[in-house]
Design a protein around this motif. Structure first.
Motif, PDB file in Angstrom:
ATOM      1  N   PRO A   1       0.825  -1.229   0.000  1.00  0.00           N
ATOM      2  CA  PRO A   1       0.000   0.000   0.000  1.00  0.00           C
ATOM      3  C   PRO A   1       0.850   1.267   0.000  1.00  0.00           C
ATOM      4  O   PRO A   1       0.471   2.270  -0.607  1.00  0.00           O
ATOM      5  CB  PRO A   1      -0.818  -0.130   1.296  1.00  0.00           C
ATOM      6  CG  PRO A   1      -0.836  -1.584   1.605  1.00  0.00           C
ATOM      7  CD  PRO A   1       0.487  -2.099   1.140  1.00  0.00           C
TER       8      PRO A   1
ATOM      9  N   GLU B   1       4.041   6.430   7.250  1.00  0.00           N
ATOM     10  CA  GLU B   1       3.580   5.138   6.735  1.00  0.00           C
ATOM     11  C   GLU B   1       4.408   3.984   7.280  1.00  0.00           C
ATOM     12  O   GLU B   1       3.865   2.908   7.582  1.00  0.00           O
ATOM     13  CB  GLU B   1       3.634   5.159   5.200  1.00  0.00           C
ATOM     14  CG  GLU B   1       2.681   6.142   4.556  1.00  0.00           C
ATOM     15  CD  GLU B   1       3.149   7.595   4.660  1.00  0.00           C
ATOM     16  OE1 GLU B   1       2.311   8.500   4.494  1.00  0.00           O
ATOM     17  OE2 GLU B   1       4.353   7.826   4.917  1.00  0.00           O
TER      18      GLU B   1
ATOM     19  N   MET C   1      -4.891   5.560   2.233  1.00  0.00           N
ATOM     20  CA  MET C   1      -4.041   4.481   2.731  1.00  0.00           C
ATOM     21  C   MET C   1      -4.134   4.379   4.258  1.00  0.00           C
ATOM     22  O   MET C   1      -4.231   3.293   4.817  1.00  0.00           O
ATOM     23  CB  MET C   1      -2.597   4.714   2.315  1.00  0.00           C
ATOM     24  CG  MET C   1      -1.659   3.579   2.730  1.00  0.00           C
ATOM     25  SD  MET C   1       0.062   4.006   2.503  1.00  0.00           S
ATOM     26  CE  MET C   1       0.233   5.295   3.727  1.00  0.00           C
TER      27      MET C   1
END
Length: 231
Positions: free
Chosen positions: A13, A107, A172
């Protein structure tokens, strides 16, 4: 090899998000007239997407070192909380720790924090963390290079079709949050705490200033709960 394959699957992702945003960043740098050295150097050494986008503008204006430092610190201050959260996770990482610290991003933190169990199942948890961190770093740098090269060859014709692409990162994080919410039933309280506190701080401080107050409030609430649970 197992640790790498696990890390690669978990980072997919991020690959989509980082390539899209990295390409946008590279396109912007190309259209602002920079040489390829500038965006690539910032991608390699700064590795903070928000700061890098701001940096492209700051480099074309009158340079104010103190104001630049304060702005970069405020934009990246949320990483202080990521570091505090990962203190126990990264303890004992040895030579890998400096790379894990430098390659920490929004992330990377989300993936590593939410998937400790899968990392351990793959063999060495620190190797898994390192591969996720390194892959995400690679995605961002290569995305920046691809974007710059496209920007030099296609210019504004391509840039005009990428408006609103930054929503990829929001989508995301929603996907990561929902995955964690479904898989970890015992953490629903903390999930709702994050949503409610963020909503209140967004209302009180506005969209530009709410992140740091939100994190302080969440950290305080978690600390109080920890103290109550610890005999």
């Amino acid at each position: 090899m197992k640790a790498f394959l696990t890390a690669f699957r978990l980072s997919l992702p991020v690959l989509g998000a980082y390539w899209f945003l990295g390409i946008t960043y590279g396109l912007l740098a190309a259209n602002m007239g920079y040489s390829i050295c500038v965006p690539v150097s910032m991608a390699l050494l700064v590795y903070s997407g928000s700061v890098e986008f701001i940096g492209l503008t700051l480099l074309l204006s009158t340079f104010h070192p103190l104001a630049t430092f304060v702005m970069a610190f405020m934009v990246g201050a949320r990483h202080l909380f990521y570091g505090i959260t990962m203190l126990d996770r990264y303890r004992g990482a040895g030579w890998k720790k400096p790379f894990l610290i430098f390659w920490m991003s929004d992330e990377t933190f989300a993936v590593n924090f939410a998937n400790e169990g899968k990392m351990r199942q793959s063999g060495n948890v620190f190797v898994g963390y390192l591969w996720v961190s390194a892959l995400n770093y690679f995605y961002w740098v290569t995305g920046s290079i691809i974007g710059y090269l496209l920007g030099r060859s296609l210019g504004e014709r391509l840039l005009s079709h990428l408006e609103g692409l930054d929503f990829v990162v929001t989508a995301m994080f929603v996907a990561i949050f929902m995955d964690d919410y479904v898989r970890h039933g015992d953490t629903h309280l903390y999930s709702w705490l994050g949503i409610i506190v963020a909503a209140i701080c967004l209302y009180l401080f506005g969209p530009q200033q709410f992140i740091i107050p939100s994190m302080f409030c969440i950290l305080a609430a978690l600390f109080i709960n920890y103290r109550k649970a610890t005999p």
